[in-house]
Scaffold this motif. Structure first.
Motif, PDB file in Angstrom:
ATOM      1  N   LEU A 348     -45.662  23.750  33.733  1.00 38.63           N
ATOM      2  CA  LEU A 348     -46.085  25.136  33.559  1.00 38.63           C
ATOM      3  C   LEU A 348     -45.919  25.924  34.849  1.00 38.63           C
ATOM      4  O   LEU A 348     -45.254  26.973  34.881  1.00 38.63           O
ATOM      5  CB  LEU A 348     -47.550  25.177  33.100  1.00 38.63           C
ATOM      6  CG  LEU A 348     -48.206  26.557  33.082  1.00 38.63           C
ATOM      7  CD1 LEU A 348     -47.632  27.409  31.947  1.00 38.63           C
ATOM      8  CD2 LEU A 348     -49.728  26.433  32.942  1.00 38.63           C
ATOM      9  N   MET A 349     -46.496  25.424  35.936  1.00 39.70           N
ATOM     10  CA  MET A 349     -46.514  26.203  37.177  1.00 39.70           C
ATOM     11  C   MET A 349     -45.156  26.226  37.865  1.00 39.70           C
ATOM     12  O   MET A 349     -44.724  27.273  38.366  1.00 39.70           O
ATOM     13  CB  MET A 349     -47.609  25.651  38.094  1.00 39.70           C
ATOM     14  CG  MET A 349     -49.005  25.864  37.507  1.00 39.70           C
ATOM     15  SD  MET A 349     -50.340  25.312  38.589  1.00 39.70           S
ATOM     16  CE  MET A 349     -50.135  23.541  38.477  1.00 39.70           C
ATOM     17  N   TRP A 352     -42.939  28.660  36.118  1.00 43.25           N
ATOM     18  CA  TRP A 352     -43.162  30.047  36.538  1.00 43.25           C
ATOM     19  C   TRP A 352     -42.436  30.334  37.842  1.00 43.25           C
ATOM     20  O   TRP A 352     -41.898  31.427  38.029  1.00 43.25           O
ATOM     21  CB  TRP A 352     -44.652  30.315  36.679  1.00 43.25           C
ATOM     22  CG  TRP A 352     -45.370  30.486  35.372  1.00 43.25           C
ATOM     23  CD1 TRP A 352     -44.800  30.690  34.152  1.00 43.25           C
ATOM     24  CD2 TRP A 352     -46.776  30.471  35.168  1.00 43.25           C
ATOM     25  NE1 TRP A 352     -45.771  30.804  33.197  1.00 43.25           N
ATOM     26  CE2 TRP A 352     -46.994  30.678  33.779  1.00 43.25           C
ATOM     27  CE3 TRP A 352     -47.883  30.298  35.993  1.00 43.25           C
ATOM     28  CZ2 TRP A 352     -48.277  30.720  33.221  1.00 43.25           C
ATOM     29  CZ3 TRP A 352     -49.157  30.349  35.436  1.00 43.25           C
ATOM     30  CH2 TRP A 352     -49.352  30.555  34.072  1.00 43.25           C
ATOM     31  N   GLU A 355     -38.856  30.904  37.026  1.00 40.47           N
ATOM     32  CA  GLU A 355     -38.704  32.229  36.424  1.00 40.47           C
ATOM     33  C   GLU A 355     -38.674  33.315  37.498  1.00 40.47           C
ATOM     34  O   GLU A 355     -37.942  34.303  37.386  1.00 40.47           O
ATOM     35  CB  GLU A 355     -39.850  32.488  35.448  1.00 40.47           C
ATOM     36  CG  GLU A 355     -39.835  33.868  34.813  1.00 40.47           C
ATOM     37  CD  GLU A 355     -41.119  34.182  34.067  1.00 40.47           C
ATOM     38  OE1 GLU A 355     -41.342  35.373  33.745  1.00 40.47           O
ATOM     39  OE2 GLU A 355     -41.912  33.252  33.804  1.00 40.47           O
ATOM     40  N   LEU A 356     -39.454  33.137  38.549  1.00 40.32           N
ATOM     41  CA  LEU A 356     -39.502  34.086  39.652  1.00 40.32           C
ATOM     42  C   LEU A 356     -38.212  34.105  40.456  1.00 40.32           C
ATOM     43  O   LEU A 356     -37.958  35.055  41.202  1.00 40.32           O
ATOM     44  CB  LEU A 356     -40.697  33.743  40.552  1.00 40.32           C
ATOM     45  CG  LEU A 356     -41.032  34.640  41.728  1.00 40.32           C
ATOM     46  CD1 LEU A 356     -41.340  36.073  41.269  1.00 40.32           C
ATOM     47  CD2 LEU A 356     -42.216  34.072  42.512  1.00 40.32           C
ATOM     48  N   LEU A 565     -48.507  32.408  43.814  1.00 44.09           N
ATOM     49  CA  LEU A 565     -47.948  32.517  42.472  1.00 44.09           C
ATOM     50  C   LEU A 565     -48.980  33.007  41.454  1.00 44.09           C
ATOM     51  O   LEU A 565     -48.718  33.920  40.679  1.00 44.09           O
ATOM     52  CB  LEU A 565     -47.390  31.166  42.025  1.00 44.09           C
ATOM     53  CG  LEU A 565     -46.722  31.146  40.647  1.00 44.09           C
ATOM     54  CD1 LEU A 565     -45.458  32.001  40.631  1.00 44.09           C
ATOM     55  CD2 LEU A 565     -46.410  29.719  40.209  1.00 44.09           C
ATOM     56  N   VAL A 566     -50.161  32.381  41.457  1.00 41.80           N
ATOM     57  CA  VAL A 566     -51.157  32.651  40.415  1.00 41.80           C
ATOM     58  C   VAL A 566     -52.521  32.874  41.061  1.00 41.80           C
ATOM     59  O   VAL A 566     -52.877  32.199  42.029  1.00 41.80           O
ATOM     60  CB  VAL A 566     -51.250  31.463  39.419  1.00 41.80           C
ATOM     61  CG1 VAL A 566     -52.164  31.815  38.242  1.00 41.80           C
ATOM     62  CG2 VAL A 566     -49.875  31.057  38.919  1.00 41.80           C
ATOM     63  N   ILE A 588     -49.088  36.411  39.308  1.00 44.77           N
ATOM     64  CA  ILE A 588     -49.448  36.184  37.913  1.00 44.77           C
ATOM     65  C   ILE A 588     -50.973  36.070  37.861  1.00 44.77           C
ATOM     66  O   ILE A 588     -51.590  35.456  38.732  1.00 44.77           O
ATOM     67  CB  ILE A 588     -48.791  34.900  37.370  1.00 44.77           C
ATOM     68  CG1 ILE A 588     -47.268  34.987  37.484  1.00 44.77           C
ATOM     69  CG2 ILE A 588     -49.205  34.628  35.935  1.00 44.77           C
ATOM     70  CD1 ILE A 588     -46.549  33.702  37.089  1.00 44.77           C
ATOM     71  N   GLY A 592     -52.139  34.622  32.880  1.00 41.72           N
ATOM     72  CA  GLY A 592     -50.693  34.504  32.710  1.00 41.72           C
ATOM     73  C   GLY A 592     -49.947  35.821  32.701  1.00 41.72           C
ATOM     74  O   GLY A 592     -48.741  35.836  32.418  1.00 41.72           O
ATOM     75  N   ARG A 594     -47.887  38.895  34.221  1.00 39.47           N
ATOM     76  CA  ARG A 594     -47.072  39.210  35.389  1.00 39.47           C
ATOM     77  C   ARG A 594     -47.472  40.582  35.922  1.00 39.47           C
ATOM     78  O   ARG A 594     -47.478  41.563  35.171  1.00 39.47           O
ATOM     79  CB  ARG A 594     -45.588  39.226  35.038  1.00 39.47           C
ATOM     80  CG  ARG A 594     -44.903  37.872  35.031  1.00 39.47           C
ATOM     81  CD  ARG A 594     -45.477  36.951  33.985  1.00 39.47           C
ATOM     82  NE  ARG A 594     -44.672  35.732  33.831  1.00 39.47           N
ATOM     83  CZ  ARG A 594     -45.112  34.675  33.175  1.00 39.47           C
ATOM     84  NH1 ARG A 594     -46.324  34.664  32.632  1.00 39.47           N
ATOM     85  NH2 ARG A 594     -44.347  33.614  33.049  1.00 39.47           N
ATOM     86  N   PHE A 598     -44.412  40.905  40.825  1.00 36.78           N
ATOM     87  CA  PHE A 598     -43.595  39.772  40.354  1.00 36.78           C
ATOM     88  C   PHE A 598     -42.141  40.200  40.197  1.00 36.78           C
ATOM     89  O   PHE A 598     -41.219  39.521  40.685  1.00 36.78           O
ATOM     90  CB  PHE A 598     -44.159  39.258  39.027  1.00 36.78           C
ATOM     91  CG  PHE A 598     -43.457  38.040  38.477  1.00 36.78           C
ATOM     92  CD1 PHE A 598     -43.984  36.780  38.664  1.00 36.78           C
ATOM     93  CD2 PHE A 598     -42.274  38.156  37.758  1.00 36.78           C
ATOM     94  CE1 PHE A 598     -43.365  35.656  38.151  1.00 36.78           C
ATOM     95  CE2 PHE A 598     -41.629  37.035  37.252  1.00 36.78           C
ATOM     96  CZ  PHE A 598     -42.176  35.781  37.447  1.00 36.78           C
ATOM     97  N   GLN A 602     -38.897  38.922  42.282  1.00 33.12           N
ATOM     98  CA  GLN A 602     -37.872  38.304  41.444  1.00 33.12           C
ATOM     99  C   GLN A 602     -36.502  38.939  41.677  1.00 33.12           C
ATOM    100  O   GLN A 602     -35.492  38.238  41.831  1.00 33.12           O
ATOM    101  CB  GLN A 602     -38.276  38.428  39.975  1.00 33.12           C
ATOM    102  CG  GLN A 602     -37.335  37.768  38.994  1.00 33.12           C
ATOM    103  CD  GLN A 602     -37.741  38.063  37.558  1.00 33.12           C
ATOM    104  OE1 GLN A 602     -37.889  39.223  37.175  1.00 33.12           O
ATOM    105  NE2 GLN A 602     -37.948  37.013  36.772  1.00 33.12           N
TER     106      GLN A 602
END
Length: 632
Positions: A348-349, A352, A355-356, A565-566, A588, A592, A594, A598, A602
């Motif tokens: 999961l992490m 992410w 994705e970034l 990140l989170v 994030i 969850g 964004r 972000f 990105q």
């Protein structure tokens, strides 16, 4: 037989009276009997189960004379036993107690865990080890009413040999876990993350032959082409079976099968040139099956091979320049609201982070669980791993140093075969002093001795020039000892408003690669206002929009890992209706979502990735293909 490496680690922990065996890295790749699941717990804020009324430990004489570790039965109607694991509540292991029981949300202290189990089938001569992934912070472990030992350190693995100590059925395993903070501890009493208590990682029984592979390290030698250096440690029981004459290292896909001679201490080493090797990269995270054979013992796992080094102000992965497009991460699952530990948490992490647009993750501020590096190997993410030498440590306390050295050694031994791990970090934001230099210098020497193939760094601090308000200076003398000049800076958040990024200039007193290990600011997801309203998404976005060109002005810049990140829990963040016990610097949210920043980071990372592809094309170097799925 104890190998020289193990002797070193035993020496490191012995001054702490840490009785657990140094964690056996090879246990991680073997079939196991899981003890995960529901465990009974007894909450013990006064430590009545550990100390008598004179506050003397029940095991002070070496023999357990009372306390909850005995797990006495309630089989006498006139008996006086003031605990009962059979009727006690249960919580999940792995897991922290804070997120599983509302009454324990803010609790720090002792909790006793009990699990009963039947012994696995064991052949004659086989050995059994009890393996803990981690327990925060001190764990006292009892089996069938006798103490096995104790371990200090909340994020590193530990083992006990239980050969001959198991009953066929009805074994009682009791663990006292205490997460009280201490000035002399690592970390110390003041941190900016939640002090989750409990058995936070898996517990397993592992069966191995009498003579088995205890540890191994395989890595490419820098500057020597595709030469793979191999070291294997084999252990035999004292007074038992003899060590084998050779061990075999095989990589079938590369046609490798090398026999290494075992010396009298159980150590074997050698090297081989790998033909047709595809080196591990973030774009092609190629992994190979490795088999290590010693007598009846066989260890298998998947490993990647690459080199990481510096040249002047550049970072070279496999001899090619690389920019660390990173992000920081805490070991916390925001949806579940507790300590992360599983493969699903890691996917999961780290997903992410991909994705970034990241190719790099800083695992802050302590050793994360073993799944993080293993999944990063598969996903093609480079890692920074560190120990919790954080803020102000007791630099002149020899026990504190021994604690830090033990945690560093356990982390390196556990993860030095992970291709994804690029940097060992020994500290975060520590103040300047000569005792601190001596302390951290010792850790750097340890890191290089245990693993000379990776970079060593620390997250240092920035200082101001009193005569030039716009100037920020990086001149920490510890930078002389590190491979990267890494530092945390918060221009626009703690250091003025975002517009301050437009004026700040940088002076870095080292011709080494610069890595910005933290930067950024906070925002509550969904809170919108103008760019001067703190805690709005627009304020955070403005820091990122202005901060990127500010950092790009540093000539030696070779990477960054913004914070963070989170969103994550922290008792230092009580602002009602904004923080509510969460550090809000995440890109994030804890749900969850964004935030605006972000997309800004990105887009920057996408531009950096494309620029590297263009540069490789312009130089005639064939750009690596991007794997759509992890290469196995």
């Amino acid at each position: 037989m104890i190998t020289p490496l193990r002797l070193c680690l035993v020496f490191l922990v012995s001054s702490l009276s840490v009785w657990a065996d140094t964690a056996i890295s090879s246990l991680l790749s073997r079939p196991t009997t899981s003890l995960d699941g529901l465990w009974s717990i007894v909450v013990d804020p006064y430590d009545n189960g550990f100390y008598n009324y004179r506050y003397t430990p029940f095991d002070a004489t070496g023999k357990l004379t009372g306390g909850y570790g005995q797990d006495l039965p309630h089989d006498n109607k006139s008996g006086l036993i003031e605990y009962n694991f059979d009727t006690a509540p249960k919580i999940q292991v792995p897991g922290d107690w804070n997120s599983q029981d509302e009454k324990l949300y803010l609790y720090e202290g002792s909790v006793w865990y009990r699990r009963t189990f039947d012994a696995p089938a064991v052949a004659d001569g086989e050995r059994v080890f009890l393996h803990f992934g981690a327990a925060n912070y001190r764990a006292d472990v009892y089996l069938n009413g006798a103490k096995l030992g104790m371990h200090i350190g909340g994020f590193t693995p530990f083992d006990f040999e239980v050969t001959g100590k198991l009953q066929p059925t009805g074994n009682s395993l009791v663990v006292r876990v205490n997460n009280n903070r201490h000035l002399e501890a690592v970390p110390t009493v003041n941190t900016d993350w939640w002090n989750y208590g409990g058995i936070t990682r898996s517990v397993q029984l592992v069966t191995v032959p009498a003579v088995f592979v205890r540890d191994y390290a395989l890595a490419l030698a820098r500057g020597e082409g595709d030469v793979l250096r191999m070291a294997v440690d084999v252990e035999a029981p004292e007074g038992g079976a003899a060590l084998p004459e050779t061990v075999t290292v095989a990589i079938p896909e590369l046609g490798v099968r090398e026999n290494l001679t075992v010396d009298a201490d159980g150590h074997a080493k050698g090297e081989v040139t790998l033909r047709r090797l595809v080196r591990w990269t973030p774009e092609i995270p190629r992994l190979y099956e490795v088999r290590i054979e010693a007598g009846d013992d066989v260890v298998t796992e998947r490993m990647g091979f690459r080199t990481i080094e510096t040249a002047g102000t550049d970072i070279l992965l496999n001899g090619e320049s690389v920019f660390f497009r990173g992000i920081c991460m805490h070991e916390e699952n925001p949806f579940r609201g507790g300590r992360a530990w599983s493969e699903d948490d890691a996917r999961l992490m780290l997903g992410w982070a991909k994705e970034l647009g990241c190719n790099f993750v800083r695992l802050a501020h302590y050793p994360h669980n073993v799944n993080m590096a293993r999944i990063a190997d598969e996903m093609g993410l480079m890692l920074w791993e560190e120990i919790p030498v954080y803020w102000t440590i007791q630099w002149e306390n020899p026990d504190t140093l021994a604690n830090a050295r033990a945690q560093l050694a356990d982390l390196i031994v556990r993860d030095r075969n992970r291709a994804s791990v690029m940097v060992w970090s020994v500290a975060n934001e520590t103040p300047l002093s000569e005792p601190r230099m001596q302390f951290l210098g010792t850790l750097v020497k340890d890191a290089r001795a245990l693993d000379p193939t990776r970079l060593v760094s620390a997250a240092m601090e920035v200082h101001r020039d009193p005569e030039h308000p716009e100037m920020r200076i990086v001149n920490d003398p510890f930078g002389e000892l590190t491979d990267l000049v890494s530092f945390n800076q918060y221009v626009g958040w703690y250091d003025g408003l975002p517009e301050n990024c437009d004026r700040v200039k940088w002076r870095v007193d080292y011709q080494k690669p610069v890595f910005i290990s933290e930067w950024g600011g906070g925002a509550k997801a969904g809170y919108h206002a103008d760019a001067l309203t703190r805690w709005s998404e627009e304020f955070q976005a403005d820091i990122y929009r202005r901060g990127i060109p500010m950092l790009e002005s540093i000539p030696q810049l070779r990477g960054m890992s913004p914070w963070i990140l989170v969103d994550f829990r922290s008792p230092r963040r009580p602002l009602a209706d904004i923080q509510d016990g969460w550090n809000r610097k995440g890109l994030i949210s804890d749900r969850g979502e964004r935030k605006q920043a972000f997309a800004i980071l990105q887009a920057y990372y996408q531009r950096k990735a494309q620029a590297e592809i263009d540069a490789q094309a312009g130089s005639g170097v064939k750009a690596p293909a991007t794997a759509t799925t992890p290469q196995k």
